[in-house]
Design a protein around this motif. Structure first.
Motif, mmCIF file in Angstrom:
data_model
loop_
_atom_site.group_PDB
_atom_site.id
_atom_site.type_symbol
_atom_site.label_atom_id
_atom_site.label_comp_id
_atom_site.label_asym_id
_atom_site.label_seq_id
_atom_site.Cartn_x
_atom_site.Cartn_y
_atom_site.Cartn_z
ATOM 1 N N ARG A 66 0.827 -1.210 0.000
ATOM 2 C CA ARG A 66 0.000 0.000 0.000
ATOM 3 C C ARG A 66 0.861 1.259 0.000
ATOM 4 N NH1 ARG A 66 -4.790 -1.972 4.038
ATOM 5 N NH2 ARG A 66 -6.243 -2.596 2.405
ATOM 6 N N VAL A 67 1.964 1.256 0.738
ATOM 7 C CA VAL A 67 2.867 2.416 0.743
ATOM 8 C C VAL A 67 3.499 2.583 -0.639
ATOM 9 C CG1 VAL A 67 4.998 3.380 1.709
ATOM 10 C CG2 VAL A 67 3.324 2.317 3.230
ATOM 11 N N LEU A 68 3.967 1.490 -1.226
ATOM 12 C CA LEU A 68 4.576 1.555 -2.556
ATOM 13 C C LEU A 68 3.569 2.039 -3.596
ATOM 14 C CD1 LEU A 68 6.616 -1.794 -2.509
ATOM 15 C CD2 LEU A 68 7.522 0.533 -2.285
ATOM 16 N N LEU A 69 2.334 1.528 -3.520
ATOM 17 C CA LEU A 69 1.291 1.957 -4.449
ATOM 18 C C LEU A 69 0.940 3.426 -4.246
ATOM 19 C CD1 LEU A 69 -1.103 -1.130 -4.394
ATOM 20 C CD2 LEU A 69 0.389 -0.412 -6.277
ATOM 21 N N GLY A 70 0.895 3.858 -2.986
ATOM 22 C CA GLY A 70 0.609 5.270 -2.701
ATOM 23 C C GLY A 70 1.641 6.189 -3.323
ATOM 24 N N ASP A 71 2.912 5.802 -3.248
ATOM 25 C CA ASP A 71 3.976 6.593 -3.868
ATOM 26 C C ASP A 71 3.808 6.646 -5.386
ATOM 27 O OD1 ASP A 71 5.040 6.968 -1.351
ATOM 28 O OD2 ASP A 71 6.681 5.537 -1.619
ATOM 29 N N LEU A 72 3.503 5.493 -5.981
ATOM 30 C CA LEU A 72 3.309 5.450 -7.432
ATOM 31 C C LEU A 72 2.105 6.292 -7.853
ATOM 32 C CD1 LEU A 72 4.034 1.660 -8.104
ATOM 33 C CD2 LEU A 72 5.470 3.600 -8.739
ATOM 34 N N GLN A 73 1.052 6.232 -7.052
ATOM 35 C CA GLN A 73 -0.146 7.032 -7.354
ATOM 36 C C GLN A 73 0.143 8.522 -7.210
ATOM 37 O OE1 GLN A 73 -3.479 6.430 -4.723
ATOM 38 N NE2 GLN A 73 -4.945 7.047 -6.295
ATOM 39 N N ASP A 74 0.873 8.891 -6.176
ATOM 40 C CA ASP A 74 1.218 10.302 -5.953
ATOM 41 C C ASP A 74 2.012 10.882 -7.117
ATOM 42 O OD1 ASP A 74 -0.051 10.131 -3.520
ATOM 43 O OD2 ASP A 74 1.804 10.008 -2.344
ATOM 44 N N HIS A 75 2.764 10.043 -7.820
ATOM 45 C CA HIS A 75 3.580 10.498 -8.939
ATOM 46 C C HIS A 75 2.910 10.243 -10.295
ATOM 47 C CE1 HIS A 75 6.553 10.577 -5.708
ATOM 48 N NE2 HIS A 75 7.039 11.585 -6.397
ATOM 49 N N GLY A 76 1.643 9.829 -10.263
ATOM 50 C CA GLY A 76 0.876 9.659 -11.488
ATOM 51 C C GLY A 76 1.255 8.461 -12.334
ATOM 52 N N LEU A 77 1.927 7.485 -11.739
ATOM 53 C CA LEU A 77 2.378 6.325 -12.497
ATOM 54 C C LEU A 77 1.350 5.203 -12.544
ATOM 55 C CD1 LEU A 77 6.091 6.244 -11.324
ATOM 56 C CD2 LEU A 77 5.139 7.256 -13.389
ATOM 57 N N ILE A 78 0.373 5.253 -11.631
ATOM 58 C CA ILE A 78 -0.710 4.267 -11.637
ATOM 59 C C ILE A 78 -2.034 4.979 -11.424
ATOM 60 C CG2 ILE A 78 0.671 2.300 -10.809
ATOM 61 C CD1 ILE A 78 -0.606 2.802 -8.015
ATOM 62 N N SER A 79 -3.089 4.324 -11.846
ATOM 63 C CA SER A 79 -4.435 4.806 -11.530
ATOM 64 C C SER A 79 -5.128 3.706 -10.731
ATOM 65 C CB SER A 79 -5.215 5.149 -12.794
ATOM 66 O OG SER A 79 -5.413 3.991 -13.575
#
Length: 115
Positions: free
Chosen positions: A81-94
């Motif tokens: 969840r932390v890794l996904l949150g970082d990716l989401q914050d940088h627009g790399l995942i939706s």
């Protein structure tokens, strides 16, 4: 000094070290069945995804649930969840919601009642 080693993976690193000891991020609210999809954009602002985040990005080229991501990369859900949150914050995942039709839900309920 003795180093703990895993013959296939190399040195063993505690999962919280992968996220810099953080236990919270914008990914905390992610539901287990939320669908994660790579956006295909390149990182900006100096953000460089780590190896685990690169694995996640490779995995989510098609919509994949948060639970499946954690299972597939073999990390605890909190770390994912932390890794996904970082990716989401940088627009790399939706992140999307899993949709279940009313018919499917009724079939599940009827199946549970039959037990």
């Amino acid at each position: 000094m003795t180093r703990w080693m895993d013959e296939e993976a190399g040195p063993v690193v505690r999962p919280y070290a992968l996220v810099g000891g953080r236990t919270r991020s914008s990914g905390d609210a992610l539901d287990l069945v939320a669908l994660v999809t790579a956006t295909g954009t390149t990182p900006s602002g100096g953000f460089v995804p780590g190896p685990e985040q690169e694995r996640i990005l490779a995995l989510v080229t098609t919509a994949t649930s948060v639970a499946d991501v954690a299972s597939e990369i073999g990390l605890p859900l909190g770390v994912v969840r932390v890794l996904l949150g970082d990716l989401q914050d940088h627009g790399l995942i939706s992140i999307g919601r899993a949709s279940a039709s009313e018919r499917i839900l009724k079939e599940v309920i009827n199946g549970l009642r039959a037990l």
